[in-house]
Write an enzyme that holds these catalytic residues in place. Structure first.
Site, mmCIF file in Angstrom:
data_model
loop_
_atom_site.group_PDB
_atom_site.id
_atom_site.type_symbol
_atom_site.label_atom_id
_atom_site.label_comp_id
_atom_site.label_asym_id
_atom_site.label_seq_id
_atom_site.Cartn_x
_atom_site.Cartn_y
_atom_site.Cartn_z
ATOM 1 N N GLU A 1 -17.847 30.776 34.965
ATOM 2 C CA GLU A 1 -17.519 31.829 35.937
ATOM 3 C C GLU A 1 -17.467 33.317 35.199
ATOM 4 O O GLU A 1 -18.097 34.299 35.588
ATOM 5 C CB GLU A 1 -16.058 31.885 36.562
ATOM 6 N N GLY B 1 -10.267 22.509 38.503
ATOM 7 C CA GLY B 1 -9.800 23.790 39.287
ATOM 8 C C GLY B 1 -9.067 23.671 40.559
ATOM 9 O O GLY B 1 -7.832 23.592 40.378
ATOM 10 N N GLY B 2 -9.672 23.584 41.608
ATOM 11 C CA GLY B 2 -9.033 23.531 42.925
ATOM 12 C C GLY B 2 -7.957 22.635 43.037
ATOM 13 O O GLY B 2 -6.721 23.063 43.649
ATOM 14 N N SER C 1 -15.002 19.746 41.091
ATOM 15 C CA SER C 1 -14.554 19.045 41.910
ATOM 16 C C SER C 1 -13.958 17.712 41.807
ATOM 17 O O SER C 1 -14.163 16.553 42.538
ATOM 18 C CB SER C 1 -15.722 18.720 42.894
ATOM 19 N N ASN D 1 -6.885 24.393 35.383
ATOM 20 C CA ASN D 1 -7.360 25.695 35.392
ATOM 21 C C ASN D 1 -6.870 26.535 36.580
ATOM 22 O O ASN D 1 -7.839 26.259 37.513
ATOM 23 C CB ASN D 1 -8.948 25.868 35.036
ATOM 24 N N TRP D 2 -6.008 27.405 36.839
ATOM 25 C CA TRP D 2 -5.684 27.940 38.013
ATOM 26 C C TRP D 2 -6.507 29.194 38.249
ATOM 27 O O TRP D 2 -6.291 29.506 39.477
ATOM 28 C CB TRP D 2 -4.021 28.533 37.832
ATOM 29 N N LYS D 3 -7.439 29.504 37.322
ATOM 30 C CA LYS D 3 -8.276 30.836 37.725
ATOM 31 C C LYS D 3 -7.286 31.877 38.128
ATOM 32 O O LYS D 3 -6.380 32.106 37.696
ATOM 33 C CB LYS D 3 -9.282 30.159 38.875
ATOM 34 N N GLY E 1 -16.364 23.885 42.347
ATOM 35 C CA GLY E 1 -15.682 24.471 43.576
ATOM 36 C C GLY E 1 -16.609 23.900 44.775
ATOM 37 O O GLY E 1 -16.504 24.645 45.936
ATOM 38 N N HIS F 1 -16.443 29.655 30.014
ATOM 39 C CA HIS F 1 -16.478 29.070 31.512
ATOM 40 C C HIS F 1 -17.712 29.806 32.278
ATOM 41 O O HIS F 1 -18.016 30.799 31.898
ATOM 42 C CB HIS F 1 -15.167 29.353 32.125
ATOM 43 N N GLU G 1 -19.377 21.040 32.609
ATOM 44 C CA GLU G 1 -18.843 21.526 33.914
ATOM 45 C C GLU G 1 -20.152 22.002 34.598
ATOM 46 O O GLU G 1 -20.586 23.202 34.197
ATOM 47 C CB GLU G 1 -17.976 22.715 34.018
HETATM 48 P P1 13P Z 1 -13.202 22.927 40.564
HETATM 49 O O1 13P Z 1 -12.300 21.547 40.157
HETATM 50 O O2 13P Z 1 -12.515 23.723 41.784
HETATM 51 O O3 13P Z 1 -14.546 22.410 40.852
HETATM 52 O O4 13P Z 1 -13.431 23.777 39.449
HETATM 53 C C1 13P Z 1 -13.835 23.093 38.248
HETATM 54 C C2 13P Z 1 -13.559 24.185 37.242
HETATM 55 O O5 13P Z 1 -14.349 25.294 37.018
HETATM 56 C C3 13P Z 1 -12.558 23.979 36.366
HETATM 57 O O6 13P Z 1 -12.591 25.070 34.928
#
Ligand code: 13P
Length: 259
Positions: free
Chosen positions: A102, A235-236, A214, A10-12, A178, A100, A172
């Site tokens: 966010e 994510g990251g 993470s 997930n590149w956000k 993050g 999600h 999640e």
């Molecule tokens: P991180 O891997 O950066 O913690 O993000 C997880 C995430 O929200 C994937 O959708």
């Protein structure tokens, strides 16, 4: 495990279309050198990158699928700024992230909207990566299981039975996103077991359950084996080819060994 593990990047809101193309090509090169047959891979770029990433996946035959980060709960019409299921399908998008944390916390995505979006997406033939996960208050109060059960129940309310096979759940925990603070493998294992019980009671014993929060190349194997995750939503670590492919590699090796 019901099926091969799935790793979704997930590149956000990162990578413009040029950067997205570059990263996709890099993933393609790594997979050309060494195929990873025990893992399914997907990337979820920002919407404006989908067209170019889709083209490169197709033209270079990169064995990954394309996911969107968001879709409208409406089919079409006067919804400024939104993108429809049909538009995503036309671009070769296979799945979409729904619910999600966010989007729930920053963009007013209520449980009702999550449920409607999941239904609209599945009705149009998209696979749904349905996110759930508790905040730190719920975890500290020992209410994480009921929190997640409730989210799943509300999200699946009204979901058509014939589309259940299009669902994947992604657990999640918000406090692990993050933050570098991964849920440990016991915490993941007990939540995976809890979610699977919920799913079994709905006749969804084959549904994949991913973990996100993470995840790195270092902790992926442990979260897959001891944590019993069916794959990851990353994510990251999905933003660079080395860190993303380290997770893919760990999952592939692990599944090949433990199958
Ligand atoms: P991180 O891997 O950066 O913690 O993000 C997880 C995430 O929200 C994937 O959708």
């Amino acid at each position: 495990m019901p099926s091969k593990p799935l790793v979704v990047g997930n590149w956000k809101m990162n990578h413009d279309y040029v950067e997205a193309l570059h990263l996709t090509q890099q993933i393609g090169v790594v997979l050309k050198n060494k195929s990873r047959e025990h893992v399914e891979i997907a990337v979820a770029p920002p919407s404006v990158d989908l067209r170019s990433v889709s083209s490169i996946i197709e033209s270079e035959r990169i064995p990954i699928s394309l996911a969107a980060q968001h879709v409208s709960m409406f089919d079409n019409g006067a919804h400024t700024g939104e993108i429809s299921v049909a538009m995503l399908k036309r671009l070769g998008v296979k799945s979409v992230i729904v619910g999600h944390s966010e989007r729930r916390s920053m963009y007013g995505q209520t449980d009702d909207i999550v449920a409607s979006t999941a239904q609209t997406a599945a009705r149009g033939g998209l696979e749904v990566l349905l996110c759930c996960g508790e905040n730190l208050d719920a975890r500290d109060a020992g209410e994480h299981f009921s929190f997640v059960s409730n989210q799943i129940a509300l999200a699946l309310d009204g979901f058509e039975k014939k589309n259940l096979e299009l669902l994947t759940i992604a657990y999640e925990p918000i406090w692990a996103i993050g933050t570098g603070r991964t849920a440990n493998s016991e915490q993941v294992a007990e939540m995976m077991a809890h979610i699977r019980l919920e799913l079994n009671s709905r006749g969804m014993s084959d549904t994949r359950v991913l973990y996100g929060g993470s995840v790195t190349g270092e902790n992926a194997a442990e979260l897959l084996t001891s944590g019993q995750a069916g794959g990851f939503l990353v994510g990251g670590a999905s933003l660079k080819v080395e860190s993303f492919m380290a997770i893919v590699e760990a999952v592939d090796d692990c599944y090949a060994k433990n199958r």
